[in-house]
Write a protein that holds these residues in place. Structure first.
Motif, PDB file in Angstrom:
ATOM      1  N   LEU A 177      -1.914  13.779   2.453  1.00 52.66           N
ATOM      2  CA  LEU A 177      -3.061  12.896   2.652  1.00 52.66           C
ATOM      3  C   LEU A 177      -4.227  13.293   1.738  1.00 52.66           C
ATOM      4  CD1 LEU A 177      -2.926  12.504   6.521  1.00 52.66           C
ATOM      5  CD2 LEU A 177      -2.453  10.763   4.792  1.00 52.66           C
ATOM      6  N   ILE A 178      -4.412  14.607   1.559  1.00 56.07           N
ATOM      7  CA  ILE A 178      -5.473  15.068   0.652  1.00 56.07           C
ATOM      8  C   ILE A 178      -5.214  14.535  -0.754  1.00 56.07           C
ATOM      9  CG2 ILE A 178      -6.439  17.089  -0.510  1.00 56.07           C
ATOM     10  CD1 ILE A 178      -5.930  18.640   2.140  1.00 56.07           C
ATOM     11  N   GLY A 179      -3.940  14.600  -1.163  1.00 55.16           N
ATOM     12  CA  GLY A 179      -3.577  14.097  -2.484  1.00 55.16           C
ATOM     13  C   GLY A 179      -3.895  12.622  -2.617  1.00 55.16           C
ATOM     14  N   LEU A 180      -3.461  11.826  -1.616  1.00 58.26           N
ATOM     15  CA  LEU A 180      -3.649  10.377  -1.668  1.00 58.26           C
ATOM     16  C   LEU A 180      -5.136  10.020  -1.732  1.00 58.26           C
ATOM     17  CD1 LEU A 180      -0.993   9.273   0.985  1.00 58.26           C
ATOM     18  CD2 LEU A 180      -0.837   9.025  -1.494  1.00 58.26           C
ATOM     19  N   GLY A 222      -1.346  -2.650  -4.260  1.00 55.51           N
ATOM     20  CA  GLY A 222      -0.208  -2.198  -3.461  1.00 55.51           C
ATOM     21  C   GLY A 222       0.743  -3.352  -3.169  1.00 55.51           C
ATOM     22  N   VAL A 223       0.163  -4.480  -2.768  1.00 57.45           N
ATOM     23  CA  VAL A 223       0.976  -5.668  -2.499  1.00 57.45           C
ATOM     24  C   VAL A 223       1.734  -6.095  -3.748  1.00 57.45           C
ATOM     25  CG1 VAL A 223       0.775  -8.151  -2.084  1.00 57.45           C
ATOM     26  CG2 VAL A 223      -0.433  -6.548  -0.606  1.00 57.45           C
ATOM     27  N   LEU A 224       1.004  -6.141  -4.859  1.00 60.45           N
ATOM     28  CA  LEU A 224       1.631  -6.582  -6.113  1.00 60.45           C
ATOM     29  C   LEU A 224       2.741  -5.628  -6.532  1.00 60.45           C
ATOM     30  CD1 LEU A 224      -1.505  -7.739  -8.154  1.00 60.45           C
ATOM     31  CD2 LEU A 224       0.198  -9.156  -6.994  1.00 60.45           C
ATOM     32  N   PHE A 225       2.489  -4.323  -6.378  1.00 63.54           N
ATOM     33  CA  PHE A 225       3.488  -3.337  -6.798  1.00 63.54           C
ATOM     34  C   PHE A 225       4.762  -3.467  -5.966  1.00 63.54           C
ATOM     35  CE2 PHE A 225       5.381   0.953  -6.666  1.00 63.54           C
ATOM     36  CZ  PHE A 225       5.610   1.111  -8.028  1.00 63.54           C
ATOM     37  N   VAL A 226       4.573  -3.554  -4.652  1.00 59.99           N
ATOM     38  CA  VAL A 226       5.735  -3.662  -3.764  1.00 59.99           C
ATOM     39  C   VAL A 226       6.529  -4.932  -4.082  1.00 59.99           C
ATOM     40  CG1 VAL A 226       6.443  -4.042  -1.373  1.00 59.99           C
ATOM     41  CG2 VAL A 226       4.752  -2.276  -1.907  1.00 59.99           C
ATOM     42  N   ASP A 227       5.795  -6.038  -4.321  1.00 62.91           N
ATOM     43  CA  ASP A 227       6.475  -7.298  -4.611  1.00 62.91           C
ATOM     44  C   ASP A 227       7.200  -7.258  -5.954  1.00 62.91           C
ATOM     45  OD1 ASP A 227       6.220  -8.729  -2.379  1.00 62.91           O
ATOM     46  OD2 ASP A 227       5.031 -10.367  -3.256  1.00 62.91           O
ATOM     47  N   MET A 228       6.532  -6.681  -6.950  1.00 64.24           N
ATOM     48  CA  MET A 228       7.143  -6.622  -8.279  1.00 64.24           C
ATOM     49  C   MET A 228       8.451  -5.834  -8.232  1.00 64.24           C
ATOM     50  SD  MET A 228       4.526  -6.177 -11.434  1.00 64.24           S
ATOM     51  CE  MET A 228       3.214  -5.281 -10.681  1.00 64.24           C
ATOM     52  N   SER A 249      -5.860   2.453  -8.873  1.00 66.10           N
ATOM     53  CA  SER A 249      -4.574   1.775  -9.049  1.00 66.10           C
ATOM     54  C   SER A 249      -3.420   2.767  -8.922  1.00 66.10           C
ATOM     55  CB  SER A 249      -4.531   1.036 -10.392  1.00 66.10           C
ATOM     56  OG  SER A 249      -4.529   1.955 -11.461  1.00 66.10           O
ATOM     57  N   ILE A 250      -3.637   3.998  -9.426  1.00 63.98           N
ATOM     58  CA  ILE A 250      -2.593   5.018  -9.256  1.00 63.98           C
ATOM     59  C   ILE A 250      -2.439   5.351  -7.773  1.00 63.98           C
ATOM     60  CG2 ILE A 250      -1.973   7.420  -9.762  1.00 63.98           C
ATOM     61  CD1 ILE A 250      -3.442   7.074 -12.450  1.00 63.98           C
ATOM     62  N   ALA A 251      -3.592   5.477  -7.091  1.00 63.51           N
ATOM     63  CA  ALA A 251      -3.547   5.734  -5.653  1.00 63.51           C
ATOM     64  C   ALA A 251      -2.846   4.594  -4.927  1.00 63.51           C
ATOM     65  CB  ALA A 251      -4.966   5.928  -5.110  1.00 63.51           C
ATOM     66  N   ALA A 252      -3.053   3.355  -5.408  1.00 65.98           N
ATOM     67  CA  ALA A 252      -2.421   2.196  -4.771  1.00 65.98           C
ATOM     68  C   ALA A 252      -0.905   2.345  -4.785  1.00 65.98           C
ATOM     69  CB  ALA A 252      -2.830   0.908  -5.495  1.00 65.98           C
ATOM     70  N   ILE A 253      -0.358   2.813  -5.914  1.00 70.96           N
ATOM     71  CA  ILE A 253       1.090   3.007  -6.008  1.00 70.96           C
ATOM     72  C   ILE A 253       1.545   4.083  -5.021  1.00 70.96           C
ATOM     73  CG2 ILE A 253       2.967   3.747  -7.537  1.00 70.96           C
ATOM     74  CD1 ILE A 253       1.221   2.574  -9.872  1.00 70.96           C
ATOM     75  N   TYR A 254       0.803   5.189  -4.990  1.00 71.47           N
ATOM     76  CA  TYR A 254       1.155   6.282  -4.083  1.00 71.47           C
ATOM     77  C   TYR A 254       1.095   5.837  -2.632  1.00 71.47           C
ATOM     78  CZ  TYR A 254       1.822  10.037  -7.407  1.00 71.47           C
ATOM     79  OH  TYR A 254       2.334  10.821  -8.393  1.00 71.47           O
ATOM     80  N   PHE A 255       0.051   5.081  -2.281  1.00 68.37           N
ATOM     81  CA  PHE A 255      -0.067   4.621  -0.901  1.00 68.37           C
ATOM     82  C   PHE A 255       1.055   3.657  -0.545  1.00 68.37           C
ATOM     83  CE2 PHE A 255      -4.505   6.128  -0.693  1.00 68.37           C
ATOM     84  CZ  PHE A 255      -4.482   6.663   0.577  1.00 68.37           C
ATOM     85  N   ALA A 256       1.366   2.745  -1.492  1.00 65.92           N
ATOM     86  CA  ALA A 256       2.417   1.765  -1.229  1.00 65.92           C
ATOM     87  C   ALA A 256       3.752   2.468  -0.998  1.00 65.92           C
ATOM     88  CB  ALA A 256       2.522   0.776  -2.394  1.00 65.92           C
ATOM     89  N   PHE A 306       4.075   5.510   0.041  1.00 65.46           N
ATOM     90  CA  PHE A 306       3.961   6.333   1.234  1.00 65.46           C
ATOM     91  C   PHE A 306       4.177   5.485   2.488  1.00 65.46           C
ATOM     92  CE2 PHE A 306       0.911   8.232   4.428  1.00 65.46           C
ATOM     93  CZ  PHE A 306       1.759   9.245   4.831  1.00 65.46           C
ATOM     94  N   THR A 307       3.535   4.314   2.529  1.00 66.52           N
ATOM     95  CA  THR A 307       3.653   3.479   3.735  1.00 66.52           C
ATOM     96  C   THR A 307       4.887   2.578   3.663  1.00 66.52           C
ATOM     97  OG1 THR A 307       2.240   1.805   2.732  1.00 66.52           O
ATOM     98  CG2 THR A 307       1.160   3.431   4.119  1.00 66.52           C
ATOM     99  N   LYS A 308       5.452   2.419   2.471  1.00 68.28           N
ATOM    100  CA  LYS A 308       6.672   1.633   2.247  1.00 68.28           C
ATOM    101  C   LYS A 308       6.476   0.142   2.471  1.00 68.28           C
ATOM    102  CE  LYS A 308       9.875   3.961   0.435  1.00 68.28           C
ATOM    103  NZ  LYS A 308      10.195   5.216   0.943  1.00 68.28           N
ATOM    104  N   SER A 309       5.443  -0.249   3.222  1.00 67.08           N
ATOM    105  CA  SER A 309       5.159  -1.669   3.365  1.00 67.08           C
ATOM    106  C   SER A 309       3.644  -1.811   3.387  1.00 67.08           C
ATOM    107  CB  SER A 309       5.759  -2.220   4.656  1.00 67.08           C
ATOM    108  OG  SER A 309       5.147  -1.586   5.752  1.00 67.08           O
ATOM    109  N   VAL A 310       3.176  -2.938   2.864  1.00 65.49           N
ATOM    110  CA  VAL A 310       1.731  -3.105   2.759  1.00 65.49           C
ATOM    111  C   VAL A 310       1.294  -4.302   3.593  1.00 65.49           C
ATOM    112  CG1 VAL A 310      -0.182  -3.522   1.202  1.00 65.49           C
ATOM    113  CG2 VAL A 310       1.742  -2.111   0.457  1.00 65.49           C
ATOM    114  N   GLN A 311       0.447  -4.012   4.578  1.00 66.72           N
ATOM    115  CA  GLN A 311      -0.065  -5.064   5.444  1.00 66.72           C
ATOM    116  C   GLN A 311      -1.399  -5.497   4.834  1.00 66.72           C
ATOM    117  OE1 GLN A 311      -2.276  -5.995   8.072  1.00 66.72           O
ATOM    118  NE2 GLN A 311      -0.831  -7.690   8.315  1.00 66.72           N
ATOM    119  N   PRO A 312      -1.478  -6.682   4.219  1.00 72.08           N
ATOM    120  CA  PRO A 312      -2.608  -6.999   3.338  1.00 72.08           C
ATOM    121  C   PRO A 312      -3.979  -6.981   4.022  1.00 72.08           C
ATOM    122  CG  PRO A 312      -1.226  -8.918   3.692  1.00 72.08           C
ATOM    123  CD  PRO A 312      -0.474  -7.759   4.229  1.00 72.08           C
ATOM    124  N   SER A 313      -4.046  -7.221   5.314  1.00 69.85           N
ATOM    125  CA  SER A 313      -5.382  -7.281   5.903  1.00 69.85           C
ATOM    126  C   SER A 313      -5.893  -5.918   6.356  1.00 69.85           C
ATOM    127  CB  SER A 313      -5.416  -8.275   7.060  1.00 69.85           C
ATOM    128  OG  SER A 313      -4.543  -7.826   8.064  1.00 69.85           O
TER     129      SER A 313
END
Lengths: 327, 246
Positions: free
Chosen positions: A38-41, A70-76, A219-226, A228-235
């Protein structure tokens, strides 16, 4: 290393010791590993936020950027089968564009950073929710991306790679801030933009670059978070994250008036925030109180720092006066 | 030989004649006190010399060479430096960092260029020593006295090997003791052969350091004489118009 950094380090150790005394699980490898992750993220994008704050600005859009990208990365990667290295490049490219947009609106059109990035916060979140029609973006069932997963959520010797990524970014940004001409100019622009301009510094470029750095790290953090959570709930994904970043930067000694800050401080700030989250869990405090605990500790920390600084100035004035009065 | 010569400089803003046929010659190391009431054209003259804008007519000569400045950088390259009233200094940086602000020296470590702090400190220590100032390169500017800040601003001009330093009210906002310090700095510059144009309202300061006093009134140069042959009373008369010409 500055005095403030050392103080923060001591605070982290003291809080850690107290938590450990109440619950020895604090130092268990599993807990340390999860907290380091979490510290890293959070550290990744807090460093970027710190750079913006050092120019005297602020970036409120970080959380929404993390959700949208995150949404875009997961979808792509998951839906359209874009090879992940290409997807990573596209996401970072989008980060550059977002940062450029913020920077140009602030320097060329002279809008206030707060306003620009507040609009960013609303716009990116809105696009993320609209694009997904409020549905959660996720990877298809059973899919796996071994190299990507190794890079993002893998561990070496128990150390999560997100934490290592944050350390690498911190090391690079430490050199940039404290040992390059750009870093010198960043501090100058943050404190006294006019003086910097008179000295021949391209102040617009410096400011724009700070926002680009912030958005790229987000944006790098967005990839890591996506990943990490494996799914992105947009709201809800990334909600309030900009405030974590601002809190980490301020705890780490960045002045919201600009011109001051250190990368080590920001990292330590991120460490303290996660340690507090951890404290809430381990000490059995209801997790609904977790914001309240964090707010109270930050407030006390900043207050103590200010009082201590005032005390030091008083002491040194007294010493100087004492020397004068001695015949 | 004159380091700077102005020949019949005029500047108009529409119907307003800000400068009217001003001619002036400054020798190397000469300290010139530029005086005049508010709106007399002092700032306009300084801005013309500093390259902020071109004169409507007239010539500027640097070391007997005719020059044309289109932007402040041109003037800077010709050896003209301006110490601004608000000093253009960053409080959060050290004295050395401020001296080198915008011109940071770098050295290469492998492929990356890093700021050469050691060189910055030693070079600025040398400059402060030349100015006989006790400013220490590592000190943060926000902890310094007004006089030390001036030393930092002036060290910047030494760094660029300036021939002429224009100083806009350097003694306006500082204590009496610091004024003495700044006047000393001006003498040091002069000893190094650098001409100083000192714009000031403070008569005693001007008479303490200036070799020559120049008075502007309504854009006209009404006096250009040796400080030793004039007096504060005469200059006051010239500024207000009680004395027509000197």
């Amino acid at each position: 290393m500055q005095k403030k950094d050392i103080g923060l380090g001591i605070l982290i150790i003291v809080v850690g010791a107290i938590v450990y005394m109440h619950n020895p699980l604090f130092l268990s490898p599993i807990n340390l590993g999860n907290t380091a992750n979490l510290i890293g993220l959070f550290g990744l994008f807090a460093i970027g936020q710190g750079f913006v704050i050092m120019t005297g600005g602020i970036d409120l859009s970080v959380g929404s950027v993390i959700a949208l990208l995150g949404v875009l990365f997961v979808d792509m990667v998951g839906k359209f089968g874009v090879p992940w290295p290409l997807a990573v490049a596209i996401i970072i490219g989008l980060g550059v564009l977002i940062g450029l947009a913020h920077g140009i609106l602030i320097t060329r059109f002279r809008l206030q950073p707060f306003v620009v990035t507040l609009c960013g916060l609303l716009i990116y979140r809105g696009i993320a929710r609209g694009y997904t029609a409020e549905s959660t973006a996720g990877f298809p069932f059973g899919s796996s991306y071994p190299q990507l997963e190794w890079l993002t959520i893998g561990r070496s010797f128990g150390v999560p790679h997100s934490f290592l990524a944050m350390l690498i970014v911190a090391a690079v940004m430490w050199v940039v801030l404290h040992h390059t001409v750009f870093g010198r100019h960043l501090c100058a622009v943050g404190k006294n933009e006019e003086a910097a301009r008179f000295s021949g510094i391209n102040t617009r470029f410096v400011t724009v670059m700070a926002y680009v750095i912030c958005a790229v790290l987000a944006s790098i953090a967005a990839i890591y978070f996506a990943m990490f959570t494996k799914s992105v709930q947009p709201s809800s994904h990334g909600n309030f994250y900009e405030l974590y970043a601002i809190a980490a930067a301020v705890l780490g000694g960045c002045s919201l008036r600009g011109g001051e800050g250190s990368v080590i401080g920001i990292v330590l700030g991120a460490v303290l925030l996660q340690e507090l989250q951890n404290l809430v869990n381990l000490l059995g405090i209801p997790s609904s109180l977790n914001f309240a605990v964090m707010g109270a500790v930050i407030l006390l920390g900043v207050l103590a720092d200010q009082q201590f600084a005032a005390y030091r100035t008083r002491k040194s004035t007294e010493r100087a006066l004492g020397l004068l009065q001695k015949p | 030989m004159n380091v700077l010569e102005l020949k019949n400089i005029s500047k108009r803003y529409g119907a307003i004649q800000a400068l009217d046929n001003v001619s002036l010659a400054i020798a190397p190391g000469e300290v010139v006190g530029l005086m005049g009431d508010n709106g007399a054209g002092k700032s306009t003259l300084v801005k013309v010399i500093a390259g902020n804008f071109a004169p409507t007519s007239g010539d500027i000569l640097i070391s007997e060479q005719k020059v044309e400045f289109h932007k402040p950088l041109d003037a800077q390259k010709a050896g003209i430096e301006v110490v601004y009233q608000d000093l253009a200094i960053c409080n959060n940086l050290s004295a050395a960092s401020n001296v080198f602000l915008g011109r940071e020296p770098t050295r290469k470590i492998g492929p990356i260029k890093v700021v050469d702090y050691a060189f910055m400190r030693s070079k600025s220590a040398e400059l402060f020593a030349r100015l006989k100032s006790e400013t220490r390169p590592r000190d943060l500017v926000h902890k310094m006295s007004g006089g030390q800040r001036q030393a930092v601003a002036i060290a910047r001009t030494l760094l660029s090997d300036a021939k002429i330093v224009l100083m806009d009210e350097p003694t306006a906002a500082i204590s009496v003791r610091q004024v003495a310090e700044v006047l000393n700095l001006i003498r040091q510059l002069s000893d190094h052969g650098i001409a100083v144009v000192l714009i000031s309202h403070r008569m005693p300061d001007v008479f303490e350091v200036a070799d020559k006093v120049v008075v502007l009134r309504r854009g006209e140069l009404v006096a250009d004489k040796k400080a030793s042959q004039s007096s504060p009373e005469e200059i006051t008369g010239l500024i207000t118009g009680a004395i027509e010409h000197a």
